[in-house]
Design an enzyme around this catalytic site. Structure first.
Site, PDB file in Angstrom:
ATOM      1  N   HIS A   3       0.831  -1.216   0.000  1.00  0.00           N
ATOM      2  CA  HIS A   3       0.000   0.000   0.000  1.00  0.00           C
ATOM      3  C   HIS A   3       0.865   1.266   0.000  1.00  0.00           C
ATOM      4  O   HIS A   3       0.442   2.305   0.493  1.00  0.00           O
ATOM      5  CB  HIS A   3      -0.957   0.031   1.199  1.00  0.00           C
ATOM      6  CG  HIS A   3      -1.666  -1.263   1.423  1.00  0.00           C
ATOM      7  ND1 HIS A   3      -2.850  -1.590   0.791  1.00  0.00           N
ATOM      8  CD2 HIS A   3      -1.342  -2.349   2.176  1.00  0.00           C
ATOM      9  CE1 HIS A   3      -3.231  -2.794   1.162  1.00  0.00           C
ATOM     10  NE2 HIS A   3      -2.327  -3.285   2.005  1.00  0.00           N
ATOM     11  N   GLU A  63       9.430   7.898 -17.623  1.00  0.00           N
ATOM     12  CA  GLU A  63       8.083   8.474 -17.804  1.00  0.00           C
ATOM     13  C   GLU A  63       7.538   8.130 -19.194  1.00  0.00           C
ATOM     14  O   GLU A  63       6.375   7.767 -19.355  1.00  0.00           O
ATOM     15  CB  GLU A  63       8.111   9.988 -17.605  1.00  0.00           C
ATOM     16  CG  GLU A  63       8.267  10.370 -16.134  1.00  0.00           C
ATOM     17  CD  GLU A  63       8.346  11.873 -15.920  1.00  0.00           C
ATOM     18  OE1 GLU A  63       7.996  12.634 -16.836  1.00  0.00           O
ATOM     19  OE2 GLU A  63       8.758  12.276 -14.824  1.00  0.00           O
TER      20      GLU A  63
END
Ligand code: ARG
Length: 478
Positions: free
Chosen positions: A177, A311
């Site tokens: 998480h 990216e």
């Protein structure tokens, strides 16, 4: 498309050459020529010309079989071989004149062959259709792409292994998480990607088995009345066998879809790695630095160094995933057998392979230049009670049921939070208030190194296991 083929001057006068212009390829039945717009709309030569070497390879294997079974004379076969050698040389030299009027790569090459060698060129299309021809070309091309991609995946895996080896014992926080969970080693973390790329290579190699079948002989859709030898052509082209139903052979593109699905997974894995590199490189995290040559600056903010390559890879994943959906959608409504829809399979397929090849090359080059900052990783691992599970396990080993141990440690963590300290910072007497089972051997498990070393089984993060996993992978990769 940057390269546009030269448009040939079309003549309306009847010609002895059935391919003098493209509409004449299906010729006499039509009473009016297609408009320029329709010609451009239906043509594929802009993009399918890259299949040319495979088209020629397929044609030569077909011609060799025609000669072998007596459908082509030795002289015609020789003429075809000579003509094709010239065509291939001119394509490689960039001097071949591609003509939009000739629609696609197949008709362009056939027309040129006929110009060069006359009637022998016109005999090549005996017992063949562009439908089985194009299906063969794509399979040959795709097979070659896979044979390029698998070693590139191995190169990226090797780069990851080299870095993992240097950091087999470098502590970092493992996350769930995106919250600090338990300590892991950076080497172990990198090995997770080695596993992913290993499965990707397996998937590509598995798809290759189904790609490596010969459609030729299916002709337009029903097979051919000539006594051909399909197995011979399959052998010549290095296929493992023939497609066993002619309708299926010319129409289905599931092999291309499978490739795109495998490719989408490769990119998805690259994208996950990219996301982590971006995150790790953020000054807020500061776990790594990428070499300058994979980053760019900002035109306005002088302090910036942006991780452009990861990216872009993350972004290009969207485009490869899109191609998979595009091809599935292309296929889903098509009745048997061949439909022109299938011409639309090429650009997504080409772009998928190109994107993968470029991305894997650049990543294999970028990974060795990753500068790791072990101090920042260690500091982060010390911050989120990463050894809380180890304390619970310690209590279980002293006889407490796991649920009770969990409860006790949760309580201890709350106290540490209030005191802004780590579990290992509490003095023994303090710890013993949570449970009398705690002894001074507890500190060995509360340290990051103690935690790592204790996960010492196959697949675990202990440095010893990381080194063993690296050795196994090096052996597999040869
Ligand atoms: N350019 C076509 C394609 O890519 C070749 C096959 C054409 N066949 C036909 N019947 N029009 O699919």
């Amino acid at each position: 498309m940057s390269e546009k083929p030269a448009s040939s001057a079309t003549s309306s006068a009847p010609s002895a050459d059935p391919l003098a212009n493209k509409s004449a390829a299906w010729s006499a039945r039509f009473s009016e020529p297609v408009s320029d717009l329709v010609k451009r709309y239906t043509a594929s030569v802009f993009f399918d010309k890259r299949l040319a070497p495979y088209d020629i390879q397929g044609s030569l294997a077909h011609a060799e079989m025609l000669r072998h079974v007596g459908l082509l004379s030795a002289a015609d076969y020789q003429a075809i071989c000579d003509g094709m050698a010239k065509i291939l040389a001119s394509i490689e030299a960039g001097t071949f004149e591609w003509q939009l009027d000739l629609e696609d790569v197949h008709l362009n090459i056939e027309k040129r062959l006929t110009e060069l060698v006359g009637d022998a060129g016109k005999r090549l299309h005996t017992a063949r259709s562009r439908n089985d021809q194009v299906a063969t070309d794509i399979r040959l091309w795709l097979r070659a792409q896979i044979d390029t991609l698998v070693p590139l995946l191995a190169a990226l895996q090797t780069a990851l292994l080299d870095l993992a080896e240097q950091h087999a014992a470098t502590v970092m926080p493992g996350f769930t998480h995106l919250q600090v969970a338990q300590p892991v080693t950076f080497g172990h973390h990198l090995l997770a990607y080695v596993e992913m790329f290993g499965r990707d290579a397996e998937r590509l190699q598995d798809a290759r088995k189904r790609i490596n079948r010969l459609p030729l002989g299916a002709a337009a859709l029903a097979g051919t009345s000539y006594a051909i030898d399909r197995e011979r052509v399959a052998r010549t082209l290095g296929f493992d066998g023939v497609c066993e139903n002619s309708l299926d052979a010319v129409s289905d593109r599931d092999f291309a879809i499978e490739f795109c699905a495998a490719a989408a997974l490769v990119m998805t894995h690259v994208s996950r790695l990219s996301e982590e590199l971006i995150l790790w490189m953020s000054p807020r995290v500061g776990f790594i630095d990428l070499a300058d040559r994979f980053c760019t600056g900002s035109s306005i903010m002088p302090q910036k160094k942006n991780p452009d390559v990861p990216e872009l890879a993350r972004g290009k994943t969207g485009r490869v995933n899109g191609h998979l959906i595009g091809l599935l959608t292309l296929m889903k409504g098509q009745p048997l057998a061949y439909n022109k829809d299938n011409q639309e399979d090429k650009e997504p397929l080409f772009d998928t392979a190109d994107t993968l090849i470029d991305t894997l090359r650049i990543f294999a080059d970028m990974v060795p230049g990753i500068r790791v900052k072990p101090e920042a990783m260690r500091a982060a691992a010390l911050q989120g009670f990463a050894t809380a599970t180890d304390l619970a396990d310690y209590l279980v080993k002293k006889g407490l049921p796991f649920r009770d141990a969990h409860e006790i440690v949760a309580h201890a963590v709350r106290i540490c939070e209030q005191k802004s300290c780590d579990l290992a910072d509490l003095p023994l007497a303090e710890l013993q208030k949570f449970s009398p089972l705690i002894g001074d051997d507890v500190f060995a498990v509360l340290t990051l190194e103690g935690s790592l070393a204790s996960r010492n089984h196959i697949g675990g993060t202990a440095p010893e296991q990381v080194r063993a996993a690296i050795a196994r992978w090096r052996k597999k990769l040869g």
